[in-house]
Design a protein around this motif. Sequence first.
Motif, PDB file in Angstrom:
ATOM      1  N   ALA B  30       2.663   3.505  -1.892  1.00 37.95           N
ATOM      2  CA  ALA B  30       2.733   1.825  -1.427  1.00 37.95           C
ATOM      3  C   ALA B  30       2.783   0.860  -2.356  1.00 37.95           C
ATOM      4  N   HIS B  31       2.400   1.169  -3.830  1.00 37.76           N
ATOM      5  CA  HIS B  31       2.374   0.302  -4.715  1.00 37.76           C
ATOM      6  C   HIS B  31       3.492   0.629  -5.584  1.00 37.76           C
ATOM      7  N   TRP B  44       2.909  -2.307  -8.252  1.00 39.74           N
ATOM      8  CA  TRP B  44       2.588  -3.739  -7.930  1.00 39.74           C
ATOM      9  C   TRP B  44       1.201  -3.826  -7.941  1.00 39.74           C
ATOM     10  N   ASP B  46      -1.945  -6.096  -6.509  1.00 39.49           N
ATOM     11  CA  ASP B  46      -2.198  -7.150  -5.263  1.00 39.49           C
ATOM     12  C   ASP B  46      -3.231  -8.272  -5.908  1.00 39.49           C
ATOM     13  N   ARG B  47      -4.236  -7.792  -6.539  1.00 32.88           N
ATOM     14  CA  ARG B  47      -5.238  -8.457  -7.008  1.00 32.88           C
ATOM     15  C   ARG B  47      -5.296  -8.273  -8.556  1.00 32.88           C
ATOM     16  N   PRO B 134      -9.229  -2.883   1.855  1.00 31.95           N
ATOM     17  CA  PRO B 134      -8.328  -1.622   1.633  1.00 31.95           C
ATOM     18  C   PRO B 134      -7.200  -1.464   1.569  1.00 31.95           C
ATOM     19  N   GLY B 135      -6.590  -0.712   0.867  1.00 28.97           N
ATOM     20  CA  GLY B 135      -5.066  -0.563   0.910  1.00 28.97           C
ATOM     21  C   GLY B 135      -4.371  -1.447  -0.411  1.00 28.97           C
ATOM     22  N   LEU B 136      -5.371  -2.218  -1.070  1.00 29.43           N
ATOM     23  CA  LEU B 136      -4.931  -3.190  -1.842  1.00 29.43           C
ATOM     24  C   LEU B 136      -4.653  -2.266  -3.478  1.00 29.43           C
ATOM     25  N   ALA B 263     -10.318 -12.786   3.659  1.00 36.82           N
ATOM     26  CA  ALA B 263      -9.788 -11.731   4.187  1.00 36.82           C
ATOM     27  C   ALA B 263      -8.853 -12.238   5.416  1.00 36.82           C
ATOM     28  N   ASP B 273      -3.223  -1.105   9.796  1.00 38.45           N
ATOM     29  CA  ASP B 273      -2.578  -0.444   8.756  1.00 38.45           C
ATOM     30  C   ASP B 273      -3.601   0.395   7.950  1.00 38.45           C
ATOM     31  N   TRP B 274      -4.983   0.031   7.928  1.00 39.71           N
ATOM     32  CA  TRP B 274      -5.911   0.636   7.245  1.00 39.71           C
ATOM     33  C   TRP B 274      -6.250   1.770   7.731  1.00 39.71           C
TER      34      TRP B 274
END
Lengths: 196, 469
Positions: B30-31, B44, B46-47, B134-136, B263, B273-274
């Motif tokens: 996903a990244h 990528w 995200d944070r 989640p997911g990041l 959030a 998604d999570w």
Amino acid sequence: MSGWSQIKGRAVALDARNVDTDQLIPARFMSQPRDQGYGGFLLHDVRSDDAGHVLNRYAPQVLITRENFGSGSSREAAVYALVDFGIKAVFAPSFGDIFSSNAVNNGLLPARVTEAEIDALIDRLGDDDAAAFVDLGTGEAEIAGTKLQFSVDPVWQQKLINGWDDIDMTAQYAAQITEFRGKRLAAHPWAMPTTD
Amino acid sequence: MSAPLTTVHDVPRIGLHDVPRTMLDKLWDAHEVLRRDDGTSLLWVDRHLVHEGSHHGFAKLQARGMQVAEPLLTFGVVDHYAPTRAGEMARDVRHMIDTLARNAAATGIRLFDLRDPGQGIVHVIGPEQGLTLPGLLINCGDSHTSTHGAFGALAFGVGATEVAHILATQTVWQKRPKTMRIVFDGTLSPGVTAKDMALHWISRLGTGGAQGFAVEYAGPAVEALSMEGRMTLCNLSIEGGARLGMVAPDEVTFAYVKGRPFAPRDHAAACADWRALGSDAEAVFDREVTFDAAQIAPTVTWGTSPEEALPITGVVPEAAQSTLEYMGLDAGMPLETVKVDQVFIGSCTNGRIEDLRMAAAVLRGRKARVPGLVSPGSAIVKKQAEDEGLAQVFVDAGLEWADAGCSMCVGMNGDLVETGKRCASSTNRNFKGRQGRGARTHLMSPAMVAAAAVEGRLADVRPLLEGRL
């Protein structure tokens, strides 16, 4: 960062396992700007407690040590201390993951050899230094008269030889990054922090 | 000089995943912006969380005349050098904090500075503020960034050169690690915590045991943990050599995230998604290790590496003379006879509200025989602990109640253990010199630190908790 392909210099042995980055550079030195040089901070506390420490007697380019070298904190300052001291390659059976990346980003080779080879080299070197030759291109070295093969990730090998800089390398992919960003945030809007 | 152009592989993202995937695979895919021929991925981010220690990264960026690519995805936190007690700040501490403030202001980064009501340790406030989801993919120039993996995020520590690269491009180059699942079957006994699970597996597999792997923690004992416990477990992944640790997100995770300041407002859509993030049932891991949680006892370290840990009922083993000398111990000594000089409760490992509740459960109505410092993980944890009456328990026991920061875990702010002194500590590293030059650190859970405070020696917390849990 400039690349390099060979070292002709001296090696010493550091007979210790798990030499962590807190030992390589104690935290209290990390507020210093880099341009003052970090070489004096290398293994500071160990060296200042032991005047006869091998790194107080020699100025080697190659360090031979035991497993899990550079474990612990992500502080790149541990690599700065080694590099500014003049070290260009560390030979060990294993390295901390983050340390290895940091090393390669600063032109320092983390060369993996077997434990048996390290045992033999440490025996041979003892408390003294010896001649060292390292060929990054072939993955061969001769240390204290012993020939050996070392392994290094091929990507890192190329990066060290060519002195590649990641920011320059990434610049050529700018368009793909922008496209990816757009798609990701459109498909997963929750990935953007909420701001009121 | 830059690398020649290489072939870039198109990365399939949707619909082509017939092969069962691990959570790592899903997060990685996903990244992945692209993958070079040599197998290195451009990911990528995200944070990106920065702290005072990120000054080398900012300096590298400035030297090239570059801007921060994504200031809205970059957050600054004052924690490593944060003063935790009143008084004059040392000059270098002030300088580090001012430098971060200057860099943040110049680049438009939101900064949680000392006066911010959300101030605290980066790995405590990321989740607390809802920056961690989640997911990041989350990066920070700190090895304990693995903490955020507790939410089912791809979170790992990076060095200063990588910090500069992320600031400049919002991406990071990485090779996909191998996968390892650590399963904890069964149920933890009362008084045994996530900290003991972590010290247990690291003592069994060694500090290099998970080198080159991303660890996924699973099994009933992991699912039973609160988010605080999962964060402690993931936090210590790096002490076992793993740059990444993670736990599949579930209802516990979603409930924790919901309503936090940063959030998503559309919580339900995000959860949809999570829910797909966890490893597929048939996914294969490169390595799998199983432990029985019921067999884990309160665990303490006796040496100078986190792998040098044993149940509190054990004795100091035969070990390298240099280690025993540094620690001032003799082989054969029962661990419960080792006297401590002081205690510390706090850090990104164990500075959260649940940690303070456990320690307070032990200390309530009791006196500490040795001095000690309690530094909550954030200003919010501090306020909550005061509201719940926990702070008063610590003060009544004779411990010092301080402000939030990394404090005595790393000593950068001047909270140090003196040479030769022995500290029972809820932190993450018992390395030589970590808490101060010549300091002797024993790692353990906050409850075990409280027990050591009450007894003045390393002590089994279980009898002290009877009737209190």
